[in-house]
Design a protein around this motif. Structure first.
Motif, PDB file in Angstrom:
ATOM      1  N   PRO A  77      -9.896 161.959  35.898  1.00 31.88           N
ATOM      2  CA  PRO A  77     -11.024 162.647  36.439  1.00 31.88           C
ATOM      3  C   PRO A  77     -10.474 163.354  37.872  1.00 31.88           C
ATOM      4  N   GLY A  78     -11.254 163.692  38.472  1.00 37.36           N
ATOM      5  CA  GLY A  78     -10.844 164.389  40.102  1.00 37.36           C
ATOM      6  C   GLY A  78     -10.385 163.301  40.735  1.00 37.36           C
ATOM      7  N   SER A  79     -10.959 162.083  40.919  1.00 38.27           N
ATOM      8  CA  SER A  79     -10.496 161.041  41.364  1.00 38.27           C
ATOM      9  C   SER A  79      -9.170 160.463  41.201  1.00 38.27           C
ATOM     10  N   MET A  82      -7.065 162.882  43.159  1.00 36.73           N
ATOM     11  CA  MET A  82      -7.043 162.534  44.427  1.00 36.73           C
ATOM     12  C   MET A  82      -6.273 161.324  44.821  1.00 36.73           C
ATOM     13  N   PHE A 104     -17.197 161.186  49.119  1.00 42.12           N
ATOM     14  CA  PHE A 104     -15.859 161.642  48.716  1.00 42.12           C
ATOM     15  C   PHE A 104     -14.842 161.461  49.646  1.00 42.12           C
ATOM     16  N   GLY A 152     -16.159 170.711  50.117  1.00 46.41           N
ATOM     17  CA  GLY A 152     -17.619 170.551  50.066  1.00 46.41           C
ATOM     18  C   GLY A 152     -18.025 169.082  49.580  1.00 46.41           C
ATOM     19  N   THR A 154     -19.940 167.007  47.794  1.00 49.42           N
ATOM     20  CA  THR A 154     -21.087 167.184  46.892  1.00 49.42           C
ATOM     21  C   THR A 154     -22.235 165.933  46.940  1.00 49.42           C
ATOM     22  N   ASP A 180      -9.720 167.750  49.217  1.00 50.52           N
ATOM     23  CA  ASP A 180     -10.429 167.684  48.103  1.00 50.52           C
ATOM     24  C   ASP A 180     -11.361 168.820  47.812  1.00 50.52           C
ATOM     25  N   VAL A 182     -12.628 169.411  44.541  1.00 54.90           N
ATOM     26  CA  VAL A 182     -13.202 169.335  43.275  1.00 54.90           C
ATOM     27  C   VAL A 182     -14.327 170.099  42.988  1.00 54.90           C
ATOM     28  N   CYS A 183     -15.325 169.981  43.929  1.00 52.33           N
ATOM     29  CA  CYS A 183     -16.667 170.818  43.855  1.00 52.33           C
ATOM     30  C   CYS A 183     -16.457 172.068  44.079  1.00 52.33           C
ATOM     31  N   GLN A 205     -14.624 169.555  35.718  1.00 51.57           N
ATOM     32  CA  GLN A 205     -16.038 169.587  35.295  1.00 51.57           C
ATOM     33  C   GLN A 205     -16.964 170.125  36.239  1.00 51.57           C
ATOM     34  N   LYS A 206     -16.450 170.716  37.533  1.00 48.34           N
ATOM     35  CA  LYS A 206     -17.285 171.372  38.435  1.00 48.34           C
ATOM     36  C   LYS A 206     -16.940 172.699  38.637  1.00 48.34           C
TER      37      LYS A 206
HETATM   38  C1  LIG Z   1     -16.836 164.830  41.768  1.00 49.42           C
HETATM   39  C2  LIG Z   1     -16.217 164.768  42.900  1.00 49.42           C
HETATM   40  C3  LIG Z   1     -14.944 164.032  43.020  1.00 49.42           C
HETATM   41  C4  LIG Z   1     -14.728 163.072  41.752  1.00 49.42           C
HETATM   42  O1  LIG Z   1     -14.584 163.483  40.655  1.00 49.42           O
HETATM   43  P1  LIG Z   1     -14.559 162.717  39.346  1.00 49.42           P
HETATM   44  O2  LIG Z   1     -14.061 163.539  38.293  1.00 49.42           O
HETATM   45  O3  LIG Z   1     -15.864 162.170  39.410  1.00 49.42           O
HETATM   46  O4  LIG Z   1     -13.380 161.795  39.570  1.00 49.42           O
HETATM   47  C5  LIG Z   1     -14.163 164.127  44.167  1.00 49.42           C
HETATM   48  N1  LIG Z   1     -14.645 164.921  45.039  1.00 49.42           N
HETATM   49  C6  LIG Z   1     -15.734 165.747  45.267  1.00 49.42           C
HETATM   50  C7  LIG Z   1     -15.882 166.635  46.147  1.00 49.42           C
HETATM   51  C8  LIG Z   1     -16.359 165.685  44.028  1.00 49.42           C
HETATM   52  O5  LIG Z   1     -17.378 166.363  43.773  1.00 49.42           O
END
Ligand SMILES: *Cc1c(COP(=O)(O)O)cnc(C)c1O
Length: 401
Positions: A77-79, A82, A104, A152, A154, A180, A182-183, A205-206
């Motif tokens: 995942p995004g984590s 990270m 986050f 951002g 989230t 980060d 991700v969003c 997924q974002k």
């Molecule tokens: C969703 C999100 C994450 C974590 O992503 P996962 O795929 O849930 O691990 C980290 N940082 C931000 C800003 C996010 O929106």
């Protein structure tokens, strides 16, 4: 056999007959080419995969706006991305300043603590962005080697709109900057090279509108030198960038890559390249601002003041007398639209990431949202809200499109 076969419900009987429109804080709807690619399995090594990886890296350089060669993917995942940034660039006693204004950014700080870093939290008041003078002072006193922040948030829909200034300030003091995104990546500007950012993290997924579970990371040349020259090995074998280099840069084996997910992300990136970043940013802004206008015209309040407001996910105060959870459940059950609650705040969140930012989704979502509140006894002006959404889209069409 001591363990009997379980009694199961067929998947098609579990899933809703009509798919939910995913308008929450992720995962987001995926375009057809992404879904199609995600259904394919190929050899994780060999010429075909090597060509695909080469293109994923090329397209990523455009999306991250970097010339650095150090693009990598991670099965996770995004984590996980990270954690890959943190665990490769930070170790025992590394001085880390974590700019924290939400869930986050707090997670980045926690990850840094877990690898033994000396973490100082720079706490930003709620619904605000970091004050640059105060940040400068803290940098001069604490002298961090690494600074972490989120573009951002989230979680509470705050956008660190001064990311460029923060990154440049940090760079002036020789700090490595981990961001980060991700969003936000591909939903709003981020110039990795020009802003001197050393690691940018994104998920699938974002903003990218791919599937969850395969993520991307970009390291600057300078960051990669730090990784290459570190004395002790990275403690997480799977996340070790020096090992990931084998797959991402030498066409050889680290672990079996998530081939379908990589094909999906290839298609997601290809769609971004085709649309161009300029047009994609403009689409996101146009859609999000129009939706915000529509929500306010319903008679509701946006959670974050404009100076710090994120466009990629919209935070809305839940009207008095309505329970957040009941609202999310009702809009899902009755209108087949999925929106998100929040971590500890009395807000609901509507995403504007990737495929969520399409006019037809906005109309359906705002209508469902207004109806759901009305069904639960809230006082809203639905026709005015819908009209303002349309006006918002039109006003911007005539300005820019
Ligand atoms: C969703 C999100 C994450 C974590 O992503 P996962 O795929 O849930 O691990 C980290 N940082 C931000 C800003 C996010 O929106």
């Amino acid at each position: 056999m001591h363990i009997p076969t379980p009694e199961l419900t067929a998947l098609e009987d579990i899933l809703p007959t009509e798919p939910l429109l995913m308008m929450g804080a992720g995962p987001v709807p995926i375009p057809e080419p992404v879904a199609k690619a995600n259904s394919i399995v190929i050899n994780h090594l060999g010429d075909t995969m090597a060509k695909i990886i080469e293109q994923v890296k090329q397209m990523s350089r455009y999306v991250f706006q970097t010339n650095s060669k150090w693009i990598m993917g991670v099965a996770g995942p995004g984590s996980a991305a990270m954690e890959m940034a943190i665990t490769n660039l930070i170790w025992q006693d590394t001085k880390v300043l974590s700019i924290t204004n939400g869930f986050f950014s707090g997670r980045l700080a926690e990850m840094a603590r877990r690898v033994g870093a000396n973490v100082e939290v720079f706490s930003v008041p709620e619904q605000q962005i970091a004050n640059l003078d105060a940040l400068k002072q803290t940098i001069e006193i604490f002298k961090p080697e690494v600074i972490t922040l989120v573009q951002g948030e989230t979680s509470n829909t705050v956008c660190n709109k001064n990311l460029e200034e923060v990154a440049k300030l940090a760079h002036n003091y020789g700090c490595y900057v981990i961001v980060d995104a991700v969003c936000t990546l591909s939903t709003m500007p981020l110039q990795m090279d020009e802003w001197n950012i050393d690691a940018v993290i994104t998920g699938g997924q974002k903003g990218l509108s791919s599937i969850p579970g395969v993520s991307l990371i970009a390291f600057s040349e300078r960051a990669y030198q730090r990784i290459h020259s570190r004395e002790k090995d990275c403690p997480q074998w799977c996340l070790d960038a020096r090992l990931a280099e084998k797959f991402w840069h030498q066409s050889s084996y680290h672990y079996t890559a998530p081939v379908s997910g990589i094909l999906a992300i290839h298609e997601a990136l290809a769609l971004i390249c085709k649309e161009t970043l300029e047009n994609r940013f403009a689409r996101h802004q146009r859609c999000s601002l129009a939706l915000q206008r529509g929500i306010e015209a319903l008679g509701l309040k946006l959670f974050v003041p404009e100076a710090a407001r994120l466009n990629s996910v919209i935070g809305i105060e839940v009207p008095n007398g309505i329970a957040q959870k009941a609202l999310c459940q009702h809009i899902s059950n009755r209108y087949r639209v999925e929106i998100a609650g929040s971590f500890g705040l009395n807000i609901v969140r509507i995403g504007q990431m990737g495929e969520q930012s399409r006019a037809h989704h906005l109309f359906r979502t705002l209508h469902a949202f207004g109806c759901a509140i009305r069904d639960l006894g809230g006082d809203i002006d639905l026709p005015t809200g819908m009209a303002e959404l349309e006006r918002g889209l039109q006003a911007q069409y005539s300005d820019n499109f």
